[in-house]
Motif scaffolding. Structure first.
Motif, PDB file in Angstrom:
ATOM      1  N   GLY A 121       4.214  29.936  59.473  1.00  6.90           N
ATOM      2  CA  GLY A 121       2.910  29.316  59.228  1.00  6.90           C
ATOM      3  C   GLY A 121       2.867  28.705  57.845  1.00  6.90           C
ATOM      4  N   ALA A 122       2.104  27.639  57.694  1.00 10.20           N
ATOM      5  CA  ALA A 122       2.025  26.902  56.424  1.00 10.20           C
ATOM      6  C   ALA A 122       1.512  27.765  55.276  1.00 10.20           C
ATOM      7  N   ALA A 123       0.668  28.722  55.567  1.00 11.03           N
ATOM      8  CA  ALA A 123       0.106  29.560  54.510  1.00 11.03           C
ATOM      9  C   ALA A 123       1.025  30.719  54.121  1.00 11.03           C
ATOM     10  N   THR A 124       2.022  31.029  54.964  1.00 15.07           N
ATOM     11  CA  THR A 124       2.846  32.207  54.693  1.00 15.07           C
ATOM     12  C   THR A 124       4.336  31.911  54.498  1.00 15.07           C
ATOM     13  N   THR A 125       4.795  30.742  54.910  1.00 16.25           N
ATOM     14  CA  THR A 125       6.188  30.352  54.696  1.00 16.25           C
ATOM     15  C   THR A 125       6.186  29.169  53.741  1.00 16.25           C
ATOM     16  N   ILE A 126       6.686  29.389  52.528  1.00 14.07           N
ATOM     17  CA  ILE A 126       6.606  28.373  51.469  1.00 14.07           C
ATOM     18  C   ILE A 126       8.007  28.079  50.946  1.00 14.07           C
ATOM     19  N   ILE A 127       8.363  26.798  50.932  1.00 12.36           N
ATOM     20  CA  ILE A 127       9.634  26.345  50.361  1.00 12.36           C
ATOM     21  C   ILE A 127       9.275  25.566  49.109  1.00 12.36           C
ATOM     22  N   GLN A 128       9.834  25.997  47.973  1.00  8.99           N
ATOM     23  CA  GLN A 128       9.429  25.348  46.723  1.00  8.99           C
ATOM     24  C   GLN A 128      10.584  25.184  45.745  1.00  8.99           C
ATOM     25  N   ALA A 129      10.405  24.211  44.851  1.00  8.87           N
ATOM     26  CA  ALA A 129      11.317  24.036  43.717  1.00  8.87           C
ATOM     27  C   ALA A 129      11.052  25.194  42.755  1.00  8.87           C
ATOM     28  N   PRO A 130      11.777  25.300  41.639  1.00  8.50           N
ATOM     29  CA  PRO A 130      11.530  26.407  40.710  1.00  8.50           C
ATOM     30  C   PRO A 130      10.039  26.570  40.389  1.00  8.50           C
ATOM     31  N   ALA A 131       9.606  27.830  40.375  1.00  9.37           N
ATOM     32  CA  ALA A 131       8.185  28.125  40.248  1.00  9.37           C
ATOM     33  C   ALA A 131       7.632  27.918  38.845  1.00  9.37           C
ATOM     34  N   ALA A 132       8.450  28.019  37.819  1.00 14.19           N
ATOM     35  CA  ALA A 132       7.955  27.844  36.447  1.00 14.19           C
ATOM     36  C   ALA A 132       7.586  26.377  36.219  1.00 14.19           C
ATOM     37  N   PRO A 133       6.468  26.104  35.577  1.00 16.57           N
ATOM     38  CA  PRO A 133       6.050  24.718  35.322  1.00 16.57           C
ATOM     39  C   PRO A 133       7.107  23.942  34.536  1.00 16.57           C
ATOM     40  N   ASN A 134       7.285  22.689  34.912  1.00 17.70           N
ATOM     41  CA  ASN A 134       8.178  21.740  34.235  1.00 17.70           C
ATOM     42  C   ASN A 134       9.644  22.151  34.245  1.00 17.70           C
ATOM     43  N   THR A 135      10.079  22.905  35.244  1.00 17.70           N
ATOM     44  CA  THR A 135      11.487  23.305  35.305  1.00 17.70           C
ATOM     45  C   THR A 135      12.238  22.668  36.472  1.00 17.70           C
ATOM     46  N   ALA A 136      11.547  22.052  37.412  1.00 16.19           N
ATOM     47  CA  ALA A 136      12.213  21.444  38.564  1.00 16.19           C
ATOM     48  C   ALA A 136      13.004  20.217  38.120  1.00 16.19           C
ATOM     49  N   THR A 137      14.235  20.118  38.576  1.00 11.12           N
ATOM     50  CA  THR A 137      15.059  18.957  38.257  1.00 11.12           C
ATOM     51  C   THR A 137      15.242  18.050  39.465  1.00 11.12           C
ATOM     52  N   GLU A 138      14.814  18.497  40.638  1.00 13.39           N
ATOM     53  CA  GLU A 138      14.940  17.712  41.857  1.00 13.39           C
ATOM     54  C   GLU A 138      13.760  17.996  42.774  1.00 13.39           C
ATOM     55  N   ARG A 139      13.719  17.279  43.894  1.00 14.43           N
ATOM     56  CA  ARG A 139      12.674  17.476  44.906  1.00 14.43           C
ATOM     57  C   ARG A 139      12.897  18.799  45.636  1.00 14.43           C
ATOM     58  N   GLY A 140      11.977  19.184  46.489  1.00 14.77           N
ATOM     59  CA  GLY A 140      12.127  20.429  47.240  1.00 14.77           C
ATOM     60  C   GLY A 140      13.154  20.325  48.355  1.00 14.77           C
ATOM     61  N   ARG A 141      13.070  19.241  49.137  1.00 15.42           N
ATOM     62  CA  ARG A 141      14.020  18.997  50.222  1.00 15.42           C
ATOM     63  C   ARG A 141      14.515  17.569  50.097  1.00 15.42           C
ATOM     64  N   HIS A 142      15.786  17.352  50.384  1.00 10.79           N
ATOM     65  CA  HIS A 142      16.394  16.034  50.306  1.00 10.79           C
ATOM     66  C   HIS A 142      17.061  15.767  51.645  1.00 10.79           C
ATOM     67  N   ILE A 143      16.470  14.875  52.422  1.00 13.61           N
ATOM     68  CA  ILE A 143      16.996  14.559  53.747  1.00 13.61           C
ATOM     69  C   ILE A 143      17.888  13.325  53.574  1.00 13.61           C
ATOM     70  N   ILE A 144      19.177  13.495  53.906  1.00 12.35           N
ATOM     71  CA  ILE A 144      20.191  12.491  53.591  1.00 12.35           C
ATOM     72  C   ILE A 144      20.853  11.971  54.863  1.00 12.35           C
ATOM     73  N   GLY A 145      20.951  10.658  54.972  1.00 10.42           N
ATOM     74  CA  GLY A 145      21.749  10.015  56.010  1.00 10.42           C
ATOM     75  C   GLY A 145      21.109   9.967  57.360  1.00 10.42           C
ATOM     76  N   PRO A 146      21.710   9.165  58.268  1.00  9.15           N
ATOM     77  CA  PRO A 146      21.145   8.981  59.611  1.00  9.15           C
ATOM     78  C   PRO A 146      21.210  10.243  60.465  1.00  9.15           C
ATOM     79  N   GLY A 147      22.175  11.128  60.216  1.00  8.16           N
ATOM     80  CA  GLY A 147      22.278  12.355  60.995  1.00  8.16           C
ATOM     81  C   GLY A 147      21.118  13.295  60.780  1.00  8.16           C
ATOM     82  N   ALA A 148      20.474  13.166  59.631  1.00  6.49           N
ATOM     83  CA  ALA A 148      19.348  14.049  59.312  1.00  6.49           C
ATOM     84  C   ALA A 148      18.004  13.440  59.704  1.00  6.49           C
TER      85      ALA A 148
END
Length: 154
Positions: A121-148
């Protein structure tokens, strides 16, 4: 002794029989050597951000034997089929550092094959970048290429 017309009919029949035999043998060869690709289902059992120990072996398992989200994605990327990853309730935070790569070694979760991510469920399953503010260096998910292209979040 065969006349010319009988000889031509005989040759046509022989050619037809050879063509038919070849078609049957080709069909049997294709059937015998075709590889059936079955979709895999990986059930994540840890919120830790760990890598799959042996990508492509069909088993989602990090060095400790746990199946993390990153390990499941890495395993699914290595397989040819459209796979399913089941995530129980929890917060899945990226912690492996490897900015700028596209092989799911760290940073964002790199998805290169068709997968379905089934959460609790959206409220209970959370996928996130690093939790500390201003520490993420990339997006949360990166979908690459036609196979994805066939990535489903549920």
């Amino acid at each position: 002794m065969l006349n010319s017309r009988s000889s031509q009919n005989f040759q046509v029949k022989v050619r037809f029989m050879f063509a038919l035999a070849f078609a049957v043998m080709a069909t049997l060869a294709i059937t015998a050597f075709s590889v059936q690709v079955n979709a895999a289902t990986f059930v994540v059992n840890t919120t830790a951000d760990t890598q799959d120990a042996t990508p492509g072996n069909g088993a989602c398992a990090d060095a400790a034997g746990a199946c993390s989200l990153r390990a499941a994605i890495t395993e699914a990327n290595a397989l040819a089929s459209a796979d399913t990853i089941t995530l129980p309730a929890g917060t899945y935070t990226q912690s492996l550092a490897a900015a700028g790569e596209d092989v799911n070694a760290g940073g964002d979760f790199d998805i290169t094959s068709p997968i379905t991510l089934n959460g609790a469920g959206a409220a209970t399953t959370i996928i996130q970048a690093p939790a500390a503010p201003n520490t993420a260096t990339e997006r949360g998910r990166h979908i690459i290429g036609p196979g994805a292209a066939a990535v489903t979040l549920a």
